[in-house]
Scaffold this motif. Structure first.
Motif, PDB file in Angstrom:
ATOM      1  N   GLU A 147       6.106  -9.863  -7.573  1.00 19.92           N
ATOM      2  CA  GLU A 147       5.743 -11.204  -8.062  1.00 19.92           C
ATOM      3  C   GLU A 147       4.837 -11.944  -7.093  1.00 19.92           C
ATOM      4  N   TYR A 148       5.093 -11.805  -5.799  1.00 22.57           N
ATOM      5  CA  TYR A 148       4.365 -12.605  -4.812  1.00 22.57           C
ATOM      6  C   TYR A 148       3.420 -11.781  -3.933  1.00 22.57           C
ATOM      7  N   VAL A 149       3.204 -10.521  -4.251  1.00 29.59           N
ATOM      8  CA  VAL A 149       2.329  -9.698  -3.414  1.00 29.59           C
ATOM      9  C   VAL A 149       0.941  -9.579  -4.053  1.00 29.59           C
ATOM     10  N   ILE A 150      -0.032  -9.166  -3.247  1.00 29.17           N
ATOM     11  CA  ILE A 150      -1.404  -9.141  -3.735  1.00 29.17           C
ATOM     12  C   ILE A 150      -1.681  -7.937  -4.631  1.00 29.17           C
ATOM     13  N   PHE A 151      -0.935  -6.829  -4.429  1.00 33.82           N
ATOM     14  CA  PHE A 151      -1.218  -5.658  -5.257  1.00 33.82           C
ATOM     15  C   PHE A 151      -0.517  -5.797  -6.608  1.00 33.82           C
ATOM     16  N   PRO A 152      -1.131  -5.321  -7.680  1.00 30.38           N
ATOM     17  CA  PRO A 152      -0.513  -5.419  -9.010  1.00 30.38           C
ATOM     18  C   PRO A 152       0.691  -4.490  -9.136  1.00 30.38           C
ATOM     19  N   THR A 153       1.604  -4.856 -10.007  1.00 26.93           N
ATOM     20  CA  THR A 153       2.772  -4.025 -10.280  1.00 26.93           C
ATOM     21  C   THR A 153       2.313  -2.642 -10.727  1.00 26.93           C
ATOM     22  N   HIS A 154       2.836  -1.605 -10.082  1.00 26.64           N
ATOM     23  CA  HIS A 154       2.432  -0.244 -10.436  1.00 26.64           C
ATOM     24  C   HIS A 154       2.973   0.125 -11.814  1.00 26.64           C
ATOM     25  N   GLN A 155       2.077   0.606 -12.661  1.00 27.61           N
ATOM     26  CA  GLN A 155       2.447   1.018 -14.007  1.00 27.61           C
ATOM     27  C   GLN A 155       2.642   2.525 -14.115  1.00 27.61           C
ATOM     28  N   SER A 156       2.144   3.247 -13.129  1.00 26.30           N
ATOM     29  CA  SER A 156       2.258   4.704 -13.161  1.00 26.30           C
ATOM     30  C   SER A 156       2.305   5.253 -11.748  1.00 26.30           C
ATOM     31  N   MET A 157       2.803   6.468 -11.624  1.00 23.44           N
ATOM     32  CA  MET A 157       2.860   7.130 -10.323  1.00 23.44           C
ATOM     33  C   MET A 157       1.460   7.345  -9.756  1.00 23.44           C
ATOM     34  N   LYS A 158       0.468   7.421 -10.621  1.00 27.39           N
ATOM     35  CA  LYS A 158      -0.916   7.595 -10.167  1.00 27.39           C
ATOM     36  C   LYS A 158      -1.328   6.455  -9.234  1.00 27.39           C
ATOM     37  N   GLU A 159      -0.926   5.236  -9.557  1.00 23.94           N
ATOM     38  CA  GLU A 159      -1.251   4.085  -8.709  1.00 23.94           C
ATOM     39  C   GLU A 159      -0.542   4.185  -7.360  1.00 23.94           C
ATOM     40  N   ILE A 198       3.775   6.838   6.308  1.00 20.57           N
ATOM     41  CA  ILE A 198       4.060   7.123   4.900  1.00 20.57           C
ATOM     42  C   ILE A 198       3.396   8.438   4.502  1.00 20.57           C
ATOM     43  N   SER A 199       4.054   9.208   3.643  1.00 19.66           N
ATOM     44  CA  SER A 199       3.454  10.440   3.134  1.00 19.66           C
ATOM     45  C   SER A 199       3.744  10.573   1.642  1.00 19.66           C
ATOM     46  N   LEU A 200       3.162  11.590   1.023  1.00 24.71           N
ATOM     47  CA  LEU A 200       3.340  11.790  -0.419  1.00 24.71           C
ATOM     48  C   LEU A 200       4.795  12.064  -0.805  1.00 24.71           C
ATOM     49  N   LYS A 201       5.593  12.522   0.128  1.00 26.83           N
ATOM     50  CA  LYS A 201       7.010  12.748  -0.191  1.00 26.83           C
ATOM     51  C   LYS A 201       7.750  11.443  -0.462  1.00 26.83           C
ATOM     52  N   ASP A 202       7.107  10.309  -0.122  1.00 34.30           N
ATOM     53  CA  ASP A 202       7.712   8.995  -0.336  1.00 34.30           C
ATOM     54  C   ASP A 202       7.355   8.384  -1.695  1.00 34.30           C
ATOM     55  N   GLN A 203       6.628   9.118  -2.517  1.00 34.81           N
ATOM     56  CA  GLN A 203       6.084   8.505  -3.729  1.00 34.81           C
ATOM     57  C   GLN A 203       7.156   7.931  -4.653  1.00 34.81           C
ATOM     58  N   ASP A 204       8.274   8.615  -4.826  1.00 29.16           N
ATOM     59  CA  ASP A 204       9.310   8.104  -5.724  1.00 29.16           C
ATOM     60  C   ASP A 204       9.919   6.805  -5.188  1.00 29.16           C
ATOM     61  N   ALA A 205      10.190   6.769  -3.887  1.00 25.43           N
ATOM     62  CA  ALA A 205      10.779   5.576  -3.283  1.00 25.43           C
ATOM     63  C   ALA A 205       9.806   4.397  -3.329  1.00 25.43           C
ATOM     64  N   ILE A 206       8.521   4.662  -3.111  1.00 28.89           N
ATOM     65  CA  ILE A 206       7.534   3.585  -3.161  1.00 28.89           C
ATOM     66  C   ILE A 206       7.344   3.089  -4.594  1.00 28.89           C
ATOM     67  N   PHE A 207       7.263   4.014  -5.533  1.00 26.05           N
ATOM     68  CA  PHE A 207       7.119   3.607  -6.936  1.00 26.05           C
ATOM     69  C   PHE A 207       8.312   2.760  -7.386  1.00 26.05           C
ATOM     70  N   ALA A 217      -2.290   6.760  -5.255  1.00 27.98           N
ATOM     71  CA  ALA A 217      -3.558   6.212  -4.750  1.00 27.98           C
ATOM     72  C   ALA A 217      -3.316   5.330  -3.526  1.00 27.98           C
ATOM     73  N   PHE A 218      -2.253   4.530  -3.560  1.00 28.62           N
ATOM     74  CA  PHE A 218      -1.908   3.706  -2.394  1.00 28.62           C
ATOM     75  C   PHE A 218      -1.572   4.586  -1.197  1.00 28.62           C
ATOM     76  N   ILE A 219      -0.726   5.578  -1.400  1.00 32.76           N
ATOM     77  CA  ILE A 219      -0.329   6.464  -0.293  1.00 32.76           C
ATOM     78  C   ILE A 219      -1.547   7.156   0.307  1.00 32.76           C
ATOM     79  N   GLU A 220      -2.460   7.604  -0.542  1.00 31.90           N
ATOM     80  CA  GLU A 220      -3.652   8.291  -0.052  1.00 31.90           C
ATOM     81  C   GLU A 220      -4.608   7.355   0.677  1.00 31.90           C
ATOM     82  N   SER A 221      -4.518   6.053   0.394  1.00 31.31           N
ATOM     83  CA  SER A 221      -5.387   5.087   1.079  1.00 31.31           C
ATOM     84  C   SER A 221      -4.925   4.828   2.519  1.00 31.31           C
ATOM     85  N   CYS A 222      -3.652   5.053   2.790  1.00 31.42           N
ATOM     86  CA  CYS A 222      -3.104   4.719   4.114  1.00 31.42           C
ATOM     87  C   CYS A 222      -3.754   5.513   5.253  1.00 31.42           C
TER      88      CYS A 222
END
Length: 197
Positions: A57-69, A38-47, A72-77
């Protein structure tokens, strides 16, 4: 001497050396899909999927409210990869080149020869067999390439879609873990699935 057990019954297996799988991010391929870094170019598709309440609904991460979140996920990978904590893949549809979800290996145990898998898919692509294709390839890679003995995964007790994916891939429902996760202020029970080589 111990009851019903002797030293001959013990299996002498060295811990797995997984370092080579973290030298360079692996890429996997199925009939219809590419699994790649995954890279930052994927941010729109991931968001697009991470901000969908039905997808999250069933995943551990909260629903993203902004592109910033999402960023942050992409940068954690790559950080998690560098620390040998997680190998995260973007799921890309070969036909269009579009990223439609993500999957990954985590909770590695070199000593016990097992790992966990996780996955998430854009709702527009549900019901097409993509995730079954992905999970089968992940299981194959874990056993044949990484040398694992066991692959496991959990899903929310209400997540029947995920249960069906794992069952179609030969995984067995081994237990229901009551109130296993505290998610969004509520304890939720999880189903544990596993498959051994």
């Amino acid at each position: 001497m111990t009851d019903d057990f002797t030293i001959r019954d013990q299996i002498s297996v060295a811990p797995l050396d997984l370092t080579r799988f973290f030298d360079r991010h692996p890429s996997l391929e199925t009939e219809r899909l590419l699994l790649r870094e995954i890279s930052l170019k994927d941010q729109d598709a991931i968001f697009a999927y991470a901000s969908d309440p039905l997808v999250t609904e069933y995943v551990i991460f909260p629903t993203h409210q902004s592109m910033k979140e999402t960023i942050a996920f992409i940068e954690s990978c790559p950080r998690d990869f560098a620390e040998h904590k997680r190998i995260e893949f973007g799921i890309v549809l070969k036909e269009t080149g579009k990223l439609i979800g993500a999957c990954g290996f985590h909770h590695f145990s070199s000593q016990h020869h097992h790992l966990e898998i996780g996955y998430v898919l854009n709702r527009q692509h549900w019901g097409k067999g993509y995730m079954t294709e992905v999970v089968r390839e992940m299981i194959r890679y874990a056993f044949e390439e990484m040398g694992m003995h066991r692959v496991q995964a959990t899903c929310d007790v209400g997540n029947t879609r995920s249960s069906r994916v794992m069952e179609r891939c030969g995984m067995t429902h081994e237990a229901t873990l009551r109130d296993y996760e505290l998610r969004r202020g509520k304890f939720v029970s999880m189903k544990m699935y596993g498959i051994v080589r």
